[in-house]
Design a protein around this motif. Structure first.
Motif, PDB file in Angstrom:
ATOM      1  N   SER A   8      39.969  40.243  42.816  1.00 35.31           N
ATOM      2  CA  SER A   8      38.524  40.111  43.006  1.00 35.31           C
ATOM      3  C   SER A   8      37.810  40.862  41.892  1.00 35.31           C
ATOM      4  O   SER A   8      38.316  41.851  41.358  1.00 35.31           O
ATOM      5  CB  SER A   8      38.090  40.649  44.373  1.00 35.31           C
ATOM      6  N   LEU A   9      36.631  40.360  41.558  1.00 41.65           N
ATOM      7  CA  LEU A   9      35.807  40.993  40.535  1.00 41.65           C
ATOM      8  C   LEU A   9      34.884  41.986  41.232  1.00 41.65           C
ATOM      9  O   LEU A   9      34.039  41.598  42.044  1.00 41.65           O
ATOM     10  CB  LEU A   9      35.011  39.926  39.777  1.00 41.65           C
ATOM     11  N   ASN A  42      33.651  33.394  40.404  1.00 42.10           N
ATOM     12  CA  ASN A  42      34.848  32.556  40.293  1.00 42.10           C
ATOM     13  C   ASN A  42      34.999  31.991  38.884  1.00 42.10           C
ATOM     14  O   ASN A  42      36.112  31.922  38.346  1.00 42.10           O
ATOM     15  CB  ASN A  42      34.783  31.420  41.310  1.00 42.10           C
ATOM     16  N   MET A  45      36.131  34.853  36.679  1.00 38.08           N
ATOM     17  CA  MET A  45      37.554  35.154  36.896  1.00 38.08           C
ATOM     18  C   MET A  45      38.423  34.182  36.114  1.00 38.08           C
ATOM     19  O   MET A  45      39.425  34.571  35.497  1.00 38.08           O
ATOM     20  CB  MET A  45      37.873  35.071  38.389  1.00 38.08           C
ATOM     21  N   PHE A 117      38.330  45.114  38.042  1.00 48.07           N
ATOM     22  CA  PHE A 117      38.991  44.170  38.939  1.00 48.07           C
ATOM     23  C   PHE A 117      39.786  44.924  39.997  1.00 48.07           C
ATOM     24  O   PHE A 117      40.333  46.005  39.746  1.00 48.07           O
ATOM     25  CB  PHE A 117      39.972  43.283  38.166  1.00 48.07           C
TER      26      PHE A 117
END
Length: 352
Positions: A8-9, A42, A45, A117
């Motif tokens: 996940s960011l 998203n 990422m 992250f």
């Protein structure tokens, strides 16, 4: 191997870094970027992490003095890992450091993204990681949209292609005392002199001496030995050299571990050539301060990568290419006096 299916960011800060020699400045943002929906994270990422899925080479941060504390990236990464409230401050210092080393005239200015992250996997281990990415090349995109019962076309200039990451690095929160685990992307433009600033001056990296690099280095050393060194000491045809390269690749594909003495006997065979190869390997280790060892586990990924540059092609003028994959005793070289030309005689049982 890097994977991010659970990642996940957490936080992202964006700055702009210009080129000192072009009288460009840097511009720092006041705070991290607010991401208001799930679509942008998203996309980011995919842009930042997908290129690392095929990266196998792992590095450590280092400093030429031997004092790791003097490596700027190690200091700023530690600052953020130990206190996430200092992440944006660390990102500003990273941008200033990049600007400091961006002195070659061919280095392009661009946006610098510093990202925190969670749960990015490296070698099966989910870890926090700090990503540093720079976008240098922009593109123009067409946009087609419904308009007045039909469609209209528009465009956007200086946009970023999320499938083309120019430069990136992931610093994983593990092995701090060794310089962390680090993986790198560098799609270099601007020539070799401009290229060194990212890995050598900005990051200051050393290759981790694992099975991947030991396998890759040994295959590279052997290839250079066969193609460059053997001619100095022995008379060999190109077909014989290709056979030596094929035998070495066969050894690495079939074995699970490398043993220097076993490899030398099975692949090289000639005692004088064996001694020459071992000496050639020792010289490499001393020159690059990179001890490999006489035995190690063979990395299949490294073998696949090296296999792409292990050429088994015999090029004859501009007329013929002969691919030699097997027994070199089935190919003979000679000279035709009438035509005053060399020739190869190839033996086979049937045509495919």
């Amino acid at each position: 191997m890097v994977t991010f299916f659970e990642a996940s960011l957490d936080t992202i800060s964006v700055h702009h870094v210009g080129n000192q020699s072009q009288n460009e400045m840097y511009s720092l943002s006041d705070a991290p970027v607010e991401l208001k929906d799930d679509i942008i994270p998203n996309l980011l990422m995919q842009y930042f992490l997908k290129p690392f899925e095929k990266v196998n080479e792992v590095y450590h941060l280092m400093h030429s003095s031997g004092d790791l504390a003097l490596n700027e990236l190690h200091h700023f990464a530690t600052m953020a890992f130990e206190d996430k409230s200092k992440f944006h401050e660390a990102s500003e210092q990273i941008a200033k450091h990049l600007y400091k080393v961006s002195t070659h005239p061919n280095i392009k200015g661009g946006e610098l993204y510093v990202v925190y992250f969670n749960s990015v996997q490296i070698e099966g281990n989910p870890l926090d990681a700090i990503g540093i990415f720079k976008s240098e090349n922009k593109e123009t995109y067409l946009k087609v949209y419904p308009d007045k019962g039909g469609f209209a076309v528009d465009y956007e200039q200086d946009a970023i292609n999320i499938n083309k990451l120019d430069k990136g690095v992931l610093i994983f929160n593990i092995e701090k005392e060794n310089g962390y685990k680090v993986v790198v992307i560098d799609k270099t433009t601007g020539g070799q002199e401009a290229a060194v600033y990212w890995k050598d001056e900005f990051l200051q990296l050393k290759v981790r001496n694992d099975s991947y690099n030991q396998t890759s280095n040994t295959l590279g050393i052997y290839k250079n030995f066969v193609t460059q060194k053997l001619d100095d000491e022995f008379e060999m045809s190109k077909a014989d050299k290709i056979d030596l390269l094929n035998r070495s690749m066969k050894y690495f594909k079939e074995k699970e571990t490398f043993d220097l003495d076993e490899f030398s006997e099975e692949v090289i065979s000639n005692p004088e050539a064996i001694a020459s190869f071992k000496n050639f390997k020792n010289q490499y280790e001393e020159e690059f301060d990179s001890p490999i060892g006489d035995s190690f586990e063979i990395s299949g990924n490294a073998v696949k990568k090296q296999a792409r540059i292990y050429k088994s092609v015999l090029k004859l003028d501009k007329n013929f290419h002969i691919y030699i994959h097997g027994d070199n005793k089935l190919i003979e070289k000679g000279f035709d006096d009438d035509k005053a030309m060399n020739y190869y005689k190839v033996y086979f049982k049937e045509e495919a």
